[in-house]
Scaffold this motif. Structure first.
Motif, PDB file in Angstrom:
ATOM      1  N   ALA A 250       1.030  -0.946   0.006  1.00  0.00           N
ATOM      2  CA  ALA A 250      -0.187   0.505  -0.132  1.00  0.00           C
ATOM      3  C   ALA A 250       0.906   1.092   0.121  1.00  0.00           C
ATOM      4  CB  ALA A 250      -0.956   0.039   1.106  1.00  0.00           C
ATOM      5  N   ASP A 251       0.362   2.065  -0.621  1.00  0.00           N
ATOM      6  CA  ASP A 251       1.152   3.256  -0.252  1.00  0.00           C
ATOM      7  C   ASP A 251       1.512   4.024   0.537  1.00  0.00           C
ATOM      8  OD1 ASP A 251       2.118   5.721  -0.846  1.00  0.00           O
ATOM      9  OD2 ASP A 251       0.730   6.207  -2.258  1.00  0.00           O
ATOM     10  N   ASP A 252       2.653   4.054   1.292  1.00  0.00           N
ATOM     11  CA  ASP A 252       3.293   4.906   2.673  1.00  0.00           C
ATOM     12  C   ASP A 252       3.654   6.277   2.236  1.00  0.00           C
ATOM     13  OD1 ASP A 252       5.553   3.945   1.708  1.00  0.00           O
ATOM     14  OD2 ASP A 252       5.603   2.637   3.080  1.00  0.00           O
ATOM     15  N   ARG A 253       3.415   6.245   1.493  1.00  0.00           N
ATOM     16  CA  ARG A 253       4.113   7.620   1.415  1.00  0.00           C
ATOM     17  C   ARG A 253       3.233   8.824   2.664  1.00  0.00           C
ATOM     18  NH1 ARG A 253       3.743   9.278  -4.482  1.00  0.00           N
ATOM     19  NH2 ARG A 253       1.850   7.941  -4.030  1.00  0.00           N
ATOM     20  N   PRO A 254       3.748   9.741   3.223  1.00  0.00           N
ATOM     21  CA  PRO A 254       2.663  10.436   4.277  1.00  0.00           C
ATOM     22  C   PRO A 254       1.776  11.174   3.352  1.00  0.00           C
ATOM     23  CG  PRO A 254       4.796  11.295   4.113  1.00  0.00           C
ATOM     24  CD  PRO A 254       5.313   9.805   2.809  1.00  0.00           C
ATOM     25  N   ARG A 255       0.495  11.102   4.116  1.00  0.00           N
ATOM     26  CA  ARG A 255      -0.748  12.331   3.443  1.00  0.00           C
ATOM     27  C   ARG A 255      -0.049  13.728   4.166  1.00  0.00           C
ATOM     28  NH1 ARG A 255      -4.424  11.678   0.470  1.00  0.00           N
ATOM     29  NH2 ARG A 255      -5.083   9.170   0.959  1.00  0.00           N
ATOM     30  N   ARG A 256       0.001  14.467   3.606  1.00  0.00           N
ATOM     31  CA  ARG A 256       0.362  15.746   3.102  1.00  0.00           C
ATOM     32  C   ARG A 256      -0.166  17.206   2.581  1.00  0.00           C
ATOM     33  NH1 ARG A 256       6.130  16.879   1.667  1.00  0.00           N
ATOM     34  NH2 ARG A 256       7.066  14.306   0.884  1.00  0.00           N
ATOM     35  N   PRO A 257       0.072  18.271   3.146  1.00  0.00           N
ATOM     36  CA  PRO A 257      -0.684  19.432   1.776  1.00  0.00           C
ATOM     37  C   PRO A 257       0.301  20.094   0.928  1.00  0.00           C
ATOM     38  CG  PRO A 257       0.180  20.325   4.007  1.00  0.00           C
ATOM     39  CD  PRO A 257       0.322  18.671   4.220  1.00  0.00           C
ATOM     40  N   ALA A 258       0.222  20.255   0.204  1.00  0.00           N
ATOM     41  CA  ALA A 258       0.486  20.209  -0.905  1.00  0.00           C
ATOM     42  C   ALA A 258       0.714  21.521  -2.037  1.00  0.00           C
ATOM     43  CB  ALA A 258       0.449  19.522  -2.725  1.00  0.00           C
ATOM     44  N   VAL A 259       1.621  22.757  -2.081  1.00  0.00           N
ATOM     45  CA  VAL A 259       1.530  23.794  -3.454  1.00  0.00           C
ATOM     46  C   VAL A 259       1.797  23.343  -4.418  1.00  0.00           C
ATOM     47  CG1 VAL A 259       3.082  25.794  -3.261  1.00  0.00           C
ATOM     48  CG2 VAL A 259       2.438  24.930  -0.654  1.00  0.00           C
ATOM     49  N   PHE A 260       0.333  23.634  -5.260  1.00  0.00           N
ATOM     50  CA  PHE A 260       0.553  23.833  -6.432  1.00  0.00           C
ATOM     51  C   PHE A 260       1.530  25.277  -7.299  1.00  0.00           C
ATOM     52  CE2 PHE A 260      -2.606  20.909  -4.911  1.00  0.00           C
ATOM     53  CZ  PHE A 260      -2.247  19.631  -5.685  1.00  0.00           C
ATOM     54  N   LEU A 261       2.019  25.108  -8.001  1.00  0.00           N
ATOM     55  CA  LEU A 261       2.378  25.878  -8.749  1.00  0.00           C
ATOM     56  C   LEU A 261       2.323  26.502 -10.307  1.00  0.00           C
ATOM     57  CD1 LEU A 261       6.002  26.338  -6.753  1.00  0.00           C
ATOM     58  CD2 LEU A 261       3.992  28.052  -6.796  1.00  0.00           C
TER      59      LEU A 261
ATOM     60  N   LEU B 256      11.848  26.671   0.854  1.00  0.00           N
ATOM     61  CA  LEU B 256      10.666  26.828   2.044  1.00  0.00           C
ATOM     62  C   LEU B 256       9.427  25.252   1.719  1.00  0.00           C
ATOM     63  CD1 LEU B 256       9.523  28.315   3.901  1.00  0.00           C
ATOM     64  CD2 LEU B 256       8.688  29.710   2.423  1.00  0.00           C
ATOM     65  N   CYS B 257       8.531  25.011   0.751  1.00  0.00           N
ATOM     66  CA  CYS B 257       7.833  24.358   0.663  1.00  0.00           C
ATOM     67  C   CYS B 257       8.323  23.153   0.745  1.00  0.00           C
ATOM     68  CB  CYS B 257       7.207  24.293  -0.352  1.00  0.00           C
ATOM     69  SG  CYS B 257       6.152  25.727  -1.302  1.00  0.00           S
ATOM     70  N   ASN B 258       9.353  22.559   0.319  1.00  0.00           N
ATOM     71  CA  ASN B 258      10.634  21.461   0.860  1.00  0.00           C
ATOM     72  C   ASN B 258      10.024  20.944   2.131  1.00  0.00           C
ATOM     73  OD1 ASN B 258      11.829  21.154  -2.609  1.00  0.00           O
ATOM     74  ND2 ASN B 258       9.849  20.788  -1.768  1.00  0.00           N
ATOM     75  N   ASP B 259      11.270  22.451   2.973  1.00  0.00           N
ATOM     76  CA  ASP B 259      11.296  22.042   4.359  1.00  0.00           C
ATOM     77  C   ASP B 259      10.097  22.525   5.630  1.00  0.00           C
ATOM     78  OD1 ASP B 259      14.042  22.447   3.430  1.00  0.00           O
ATOM     79  OD2 ASP B 259      14.266  24.825   3.566  1.00  0.00           O
ATOM     80  N   LEU B 260       9.118  22.869   4.683  1.00  0.00           N
ATOM     81  CA  LEU B 260       7.636  23.226   5.837  1.00  0.00           C
ATOM     82  C   LEU B 260       6.979  21.287   5.668  1.00  0.00           C
ATOM     83  CD1 LEU B 260       6.517  26.805   5.156  1.00  0.00           C
ATOM     84  CD2 LEU B 260       7.818  25.129   7.626  1.00  0.00           C
ATOM     85  N   GLY B 261       7.831  20.963   4.465  1.00  0.00           N
ATOM     86  CA  GLY B 261       6.593  19.508   4.439  1.00  0.00           C
ATOM     87  C   GLY B 261       5.581  19.783   3.234  1.00  0.00           C
ATOM     88  N   TYR B 262       5.717  20.062   2.656  1.00  0.00           N
ATOM     89  CA  TYR B 262       4.529  20.342   1.111  1.00  0.00           C
ATOM     90  C   TYR B 262       4.663  19.643   0.333  1.00  0.00           C
ATOM     91  CZ  TYR B 262       1.905  23.961   3.551  1.00  0.00           C
ATOM     92  OH  TYR B 262       1.622  25.100   4.132  1.00  0.00           O
ATOM     93  N   TYR B 263       3.969  19.043  -0.290  1.00  0.00           N
ATOM     94  CA  TYR B 263       4.652  18.839  -1.612  1.00  0.00           C
ATOM     95  C   TYR B 263       4.846  19.398  -2.501  1.00  0.00           C
ATOM     96  CZ  TYR B 263       3.528  14.130  -0.614  1.00  0.00           C
ATOM     97  OH  TYR B 263       3.883  11.549  -0.061  1.00  0.00           O
ATOM     98  N   VAL B 264       5.700  19.095  -3.974  1.00  0.00           N
ATOM     99  CA  VAL B 264       5.326  20.454  -3.894  1.00  0.00           C
ATOM    100  C   VAL B 264       5.261  20.390  -5.941  1.00  0.00           C
ATOM    101  CG1 VAL B 264       6.426  22.622  -5.544  1.00  0.00           C
ATOM    102  CG2 VAL B 264       7.110  21.358  -3.315  1.00  0.00           C
ATOM    103  N   PHE B 265       3.915  21.126  -6.382  1.00  0.00           N
ATOM    104  CA  PHE B 265       3.535  20.586  -8.075  1.00  0.00           C
ATOM    105  C   PHE B 265       4.275  21.247  -9.026  1.00  0.00           C
ATOM    106  CE2 PHE B 265       0.341  17.491  -5.385  1.00  0.00           C
ATOM    107  CZ  PHE B 265       1.723  16.862  -5.164  1.00  0.00           C
ATOM    108  N   VAL B 266       4.144  21.474 -10.061  1.00  0.00           N
ATOM    109  CA  VAL B 266       3.661  22.172 -10.944  1.00  0.00           C
ATOM    110  C   VAL B 266       2.903  21.863 -11.861  1.00  0.00           C
ATOM    111  CG1 VAL B 266       5.211  23.531 -13.339  1.00  0.00           C
ATOM    112  CG2 VAL B 266       6.361  23.077 -11.238  1.00  0.00           C
TER     113      VAL B 266
END
Length: 212
Positions: A40-51, A82-92
């Protein structure tokens, strides 16, 4: 489906079948005893910043596709870190109708995006996923001349990220430089923020602090 696979499907180079049940990985396809279920996908569920890309991460010079023409927006690399360090996924999520218009190809997009992540890697930053839409209903390249639900203001690219990654909607947001970016965000159920000019990291920091 990955962006590459999606584009292959769009030009008739990829097919698919629907199967019931879970996928298994075959260490030896000739011997089903070696089959095992994918974990199963064990990646952490966390918020994302879409750019958005052009006008947010790089200076918009119209249909940028060559590394030589790419110019980072002030504070853009620092904003991603900054997004990486704060634990956000970053998507373009970027409209790239230049493909449909015949100005460049999908390989040019992949080459530029790979280079962007190498540049970001030099400061310990990264973008988790690049989503782009090469389609346009008035394109001159027949394979890409169509309406697409991935072209902003439609929310398809955002929704595809939400399906592929374990994103927590609460706390997620989008930054774009055009009203169609904001409309796509709203349609996907996340807030959108309009960035016009200045330092992207300085613009983004209070938004992330307020939502953390």
């Amino acid at each position: 489906m990955s962006t590459c696979a999606r584009e292959m499907a769009g030009v008739g180079q990829l097919g698919a079948r629907c199967f019931g049940g879970a996928f298994v990985k075959m260490q030896n396809p000739a011997d089903p005893r070696h089959a095992r279920r994918e974990p199963a996908d064990d990646r952490p569920r966390r918020p994302a910043v879409f750019l958005d890309r052009d006008g947010v991460l790089n200076v918009d010079k119209a249909y940028v596709h060559r590394i030589d023409d790419f110019e980072w927006v002030q504070g853009a690399r620092e904003a991603v870190k900054l997004c990486n360090d704060l634990g956000y996924y970053v998507f373009v999520v970027t409209n790239q109708s230049g493909v449909a218009r015949g100005y460049f190809g999908v390989d040019d997009i992949h080459r530029l995006h790979d280079w962007m992540n190498r540049e970001l890697g030099a400061i310990g930053a990264h973008i988790d996923d690049f989503q782009y839409c090469p389609y346009h209903e008035e394109g001159t390249v027949e394979a890409y001349r169509r309406v697409s639900d991935r072209r902003k203001p439609a929310p398809g690219m955002i929704l595809d990220c939400l399906k592929t990654w374990p994103v927590r909607i609460e706390g997620s947001l989008l930054v774009g430089d055009n009203i169609r970016d904001i409309e796509a965000a709203v349609a996907a159920g996340i807030p959108g923020h309009l960035f016009r000019e200045g330092d992207l990291a300085a613009f983004l920091r209070p938004l992330l602090t307020a939502r953390s």
